[in-house]
Design an enzyme around this catalytic site. Structure first.
Site, PDB file in Angstrom:
ATOM      1  N   ASP A 193       1.045  -1.128  -0.003  1.00  0.00           N
ATOM      2  CA  ASP A 193       0.112  -0.395   0.302  1.00  0.00           C
ATOM      3  C   ASP A 193       0.855   1.125  -0.483  1.00  0.00           C
ATOM      4  O   ASP A 193       1.705   0.975  -0.057  1.00  0.00           O
ATOM      5  CB  ASP A 193      -1.248  -0.006   1.162  1.00  0.00           C
ATOM      6  CG  ASP A 193      -0.497  -0.600   2.201  1.00  0.00           C
ATOM      7  OD1 ASP A 193       1.062  -0.732   2.589  1.00  0.00           O
ATOM      8  OD2 ASP A 193      -0.796  -1.123   2.827  1.00  0.00           O
TER       9      ASP A 193
ATOM     10  N   GLU B  12      -5.726   3.438   3.196  1.00  0.00           N
ATOM     11  CA  GLU B  12      -6.290   3.831   4.483  1.00  0.00           C
ATOM     12  C   GLU B  12      -7.640   4.190   4.976  1.00  0.00           C
ATOM     13  O   GLU B  12      -8.243   4.608   5.353  1.00  0.00           O
ATOM     14  CB  GLU B  12      -5.470   4.488   4.915  1.00  0.00           C
ATOM     15  CG  GLU B  12      -4.008   4.445   5.266  1.00  0.00           C
ATOM     16  CD  GLU B  12      -4.386   3.367   6.827  1.00  0.00           C
ATOM     17  OE1 GLU B  12      -5.149   3.234   7.220  1.00  0.00           O
ATOM     18  OE2 GLU B  12      -3.573   2.977   6.707  1.00  0.00           O
TER      19      GLU B  12
END
Length: 371
Positions: free
Chosen positions: A68, A127
């Protein structure tokens, strides 16, 4: 001399960007990738993310590795010489380490390709609002869809050199919770002429916890956390609106459905009891990280043979990670990488030990070469 990938981590740490705004991050990653030996590489962009295919020497399958790339809207308080240049944003969840590790592994295989194809997925918006599901649904990912996929997440509570993993459920199902209450404002001296939404929202916070204590099997687990409350603007005016922001975390999709059903039932009762409007607003939902047993046991055997001091049996955690969407369709696993930090994930003072970066690169290269 500073390790190359620790230096990269420090560069990335200075330019944290939130979901789908990772423009500088994407440019930095592409600049590095474009310098690699490109004989075996194919590169595609997807929004602010990147997919890199390393063609194998005798491919029979494609093995995926996901990292990520986004950051959190947190003001950094580490005092590090390479702290965030983007005030209000911080790599407080370790994605800067995740990216540097992925680049380290990619660099190795760019010049020394494995037998099978390797797909490196640099995914944005983990997120929020959640990038895993959309990137999986993209044409770019479909063209190179892997047969297996792996990922890691840093863990402050484990020491550098430790890797924690288990078959089955590792991370929980999570759902963001945004609730608004609208009533009737008024003068603080005349509460009988108003419908106070601070009172309504405050009472709702307490009542929703009875869902956990009275509607969820005691042998199961679920958590509702309200992390932010906002209501009213001044001390002598009864609030016409109030807002609750939080999360729900469960160990199964079925339990998540129970929690949401009860929340909506409570809201209908609140509208009647407090003469107000209660509305739920959209948020991100993350599917559980459920490690495929065969792949996970293979990795554990690898660790026990080659890194016997590293393997730690993990416990399930209420942490959320949208990598779960990959594992819902593709076999694979995620593991915790120890970074031995005094402060937790999402903390403004999180300071992972960087020695974990070369260690993780070494483990992943050797594991992928053993496949």
């Amino acid at each position: 001399m500073l390790n190359e990938f620790i230096a990269i981590r420090r560069d990335l740490h200075q330019i944290p960007e939130t979901g789908y705004k990772e423009l500088k991050t994407q440019a930095y990653l592409l600049a590095y990738i474009n310098k690699l030996t490109n004989k075996h590489l194919e590169v595609k962009k997807w929004r602010t993310g990147i997919l890199v295919l390393v063609k194998g020497t005798k491919p029979e399958k494609t093995i995926g590795y996901r990292t990520d790339i986004d950051a959190l809207p947190i003001t950094e308080e580490t005092g590090l010489p390479f702290e965030s240049n983007h005030v209000g944003n911080m790599h407080a969840c370790g994605h800067d380490l995740h990216m540097s590790i992925a680049l380290g592994v990619l660099s190795h295989f760019a010049s020394k390709p494995a037998k099978d194809n390797l797909l490196f997925v640099f995914q944005p918006a983990e997120e929020g609002p959640g990038g895993a599901k959309p990137i999986m649904e993209s044409e770019e990912f479909a063209a190179w869809r892997p047969d297996t996929i792996y990922g890691l997440h840093i863990a402050p509570e484990y020491k550098v050199g430790e890797i924690a993993i288990k078959p089955g459920l590792l991370f929980a199902n999570t759902s963001e919770l945004f609730i608004s209450f609208k009533g009737k404002g008024g003068h603080a001296a005349y509460p009988h002429l108003a419908n106070d939404m601070v009172v309504a929202a405050s009472a709702f916070v307490g009542q929703m916890q009875t869902i956990i204590s009275r509607n969820i099997d005691p042998m199961d687990s679920a958590v509702i956390t309200i992390g932010r409350i906002h209501g009213g603007e001044i001390q002598n005016v009864i609030a016409e609106t109030a807002f609750l922001d939080g999360t729900i975390r469960t160990l199964s999709p079925e339990t998540m459905e129970i929690v949401w059903t009860r929340l909506k039932q409570l809201a209908k009762g609140w509208e009647e009891a407090y003469q107000c409007e209660v509305e739920f607003h959209p948020g991100s939902d993350y599917y559980q990280v459920d490690n495929e047993p065969v792949e996970t046991e293979e990795f554990i055997r690898f660790l026990k043979e080659h890194y016997p001091e590293s393997y730690v049996p993990a416990r399930s955690a209420m942490t959320g990670e949208d990598f779960g969407y990959f594992l819902s369709e593709i076999k694979g696993f995620m593991f915790w990488l120890g970074v031995d930090s005094e402060y937790s994930l999402h903390h403004a003072k999180l300071n992972p030990k960087e020695e974990a970066i070369p260690f993780a690169i070494d483990v992943l290269i050797n594991f992928l070469e053993s496949k």
